[in-house]
Design a protein around this motif. Structure first.
Motif, PDB file in Angstrom:
ATOM      1  N   GLY A 199       4.989  10.037   0.762  1.00 11.64           N
ATOM      2  CA  GLY A 199       3.989   9.253   1.475  1.00 11.64           C
ATOM      3  C   GLY A 199       4.639   8.098   2.197  1.00 11.64           C
ATOM      4  O   GLY A 199       5.850   8.110   2.459  1.00 11.64           O
ATOM      5  N   THR A 200       3.820   7.113   2.511  1.00 13.77           N
ATOM      6  CA  THR A 200       4.326   5.899   3.149  1.00 13.77           C
ATOM      7  C   THR A 200       4.013   4.713   2.254  1.00 13.77           C
ATOM      8  O   THR A 200       3.008   4.693   1.547  1.00 13.77           O
ATOM      9  N   PHE A 201       4.912   3.739   2.300  1.00 12.98           N
ATOM     10  CA  PHE A 201       4.738   2.507   1.530  1.00 12.98           C
ATOM     11  C   PHE A 201       4.810   1.359   2.516  1.00 12.98           C
ATOM     12  O   PHE A 201       5.759   1.268   3.296  1.00 12.98           O
ATOM     13  N   THR A 202       3.797   0.514   2.486  1.00 14.29           N
ATOM     14  CA  THR A 202       3.752  -0.665   3.353  1.00 14.29           C
ATOM     15  C   THR A 202       3.949  -1.894   2.494  1.00 14.29           C
ATOM     16  O   THR A 202       3.221  -2.120   1.525  1.00 14.29           O
ATOM     17  N   VAL A 220       0.837  -1.202   0.000  1.00 12.66           N
ATOM     18  CA  VAL A 220       0.000   0.000   0.000  1.00 12.66           C
ATOM     19  C   VAL A 220       0.871   1.251   0.000  1.00 12.66           C
ATOM     20  O   VAL A 220       1.787   1.378   0.816  1.00 12.66           O
ATOM     21  N   PHE A 221       0.569   2.169  -0.940  1.00 16.33           N
ATOM     22  CA  PHE A 221       1.180   3.494  -0.928  1.00 16.33           C
ATOM     23  C   PHE A 221       0.104   4.487  -0.521  1.00 16.33           C
ATOM     24  O   PHE A 221      -0.982   4.511  -1.111  1.00 16.33           O
ATOM     25  N   ALA A 222       0.407   5.319   0.489  1.00 20.06           N
ATOM     26  CA  ALA A 222      -0.522   6.358   0.946  1.00 20.06           C
ATOM     27  C   ALA A 222       0.197   7.697   0.877  1.00 20.06           C
ATOM     28  O   ALA A 222       1.170   7.932   1.606  1.00 20.06           O
ATOM     29  N   ALA A 223      -0.249   8.559  -0.016  1.00 20.78           N
ATOM     30  CA  ALA A 223       0.383   9.865  -0.199  1.00 20.78           C
ATOM     31  C   ALA A 223       0.062  10.782   0.978  1.00 20.78           C
ATOM     32  O   ALA A 223      -1.047  10.763   1.504  1.00 20.78           O
ATOM     33  N   THR A 224       1.055  11.571   1.368  1.00 12.45           N
ATOM     34  CA  THR A 224       0.857  12.552   2.434  1.00 12.45           C
ATOM     35  C   THR A 224       1.084  13.975   1.939  1.00 12.45           C
ATOM     36  O   THR A 224       0.487  14.909   2.454  1.00 12.45           O
TER      37      THR A 224
END
Length: 190
Positions: free
Chosen positions: A119-122, A102-106
């Motif tokens: 962002g963060t990458f899980t 999952v990539f979640a842009a911040t």
């Protein structure tokens, strides 16, 4: 034409996500540099009222990685080789335990002709910061690129021939996305 404000669904109908791995080691000539496509993925792009990006979340099915090409190597990749590599990749990534990346842009930082998305990458149960460079390649068309270091996510890169053949720790990830359908009003999420 700009993408309309709102939440928009993304997926394989809008583009491709590609992973590129490279070989190294004394037996590197026996292996292949691989092009692997994530064939099942989804995302939600949120556009604010001023037409700037306000959010982006992308989910990649780690069980749906398909080897599209292998360059180099002693012999060309066969269909059997592709299937075996896909099985090995799922094992290396522990896709049964961690079925999704999952990539979640911040943060979105626009620049002439593109910009950066932070962002963060899980991946593999680990979450780390990630920067993605984006270039606009045409009207409502974008190319994004980043590099993921497998060991930062607790993944031991593949080795063969008693360690003489290794996959580099750094994996290049690219995405090519066509948002023109969204500019036409299609793809809006509820």
């Amino acid at each position: 034409m700009a993408v309309h404000p709102g939440r928009h669904q993304l997926g394989p109908d809008h583009g491709r996500i590609i992973l590129r791995t490279y070989r190294e080691g004394l037996a590197a000539t026996a292996g292949h540099d691989l092009t692997i496509e994530a064939t099942r993925w989804s995302g939600v792009l949120t556009i604010s009222e001023d037409s700037s990006p306000a959010g982006l979340d992308v989910h990649i099915d780690m069980g749906a990685l398909v080897v599209r090409e292998g360059t180099g190597g002693v012999k060309p990749l066969s269909d059997r080789d592709r299937r075996e590599i896909a099985v090995t990749a799922r094992k290396t990534l522990a896709a049964d335990r961690y079925p999704e990346a999952v990539f979640a842009a911040t943060t979105f930082t626009p620049a002439a002709g593109g910009g950066e998305i932070s962002g963060t990458f899980t991946l593999h149960g680990e979450t780390r910061p990630l920067q993605v460079h984006v270039d606009e390649t045409g009207p409502d068309r974008y190319h994004a690129e980043t590099t993921v270091i497998q060991s930062n996510y607790g993944i031991k890169p593949y080795t063969g021939f008693l360690g003489a053949l290794r996959v580099r720790d750094a994996v290049q990830i690219t995405a090519d996305v066509d948002l023109s359908q969204l500019a036409d009003g299609a793809g809006a999420a509820q």
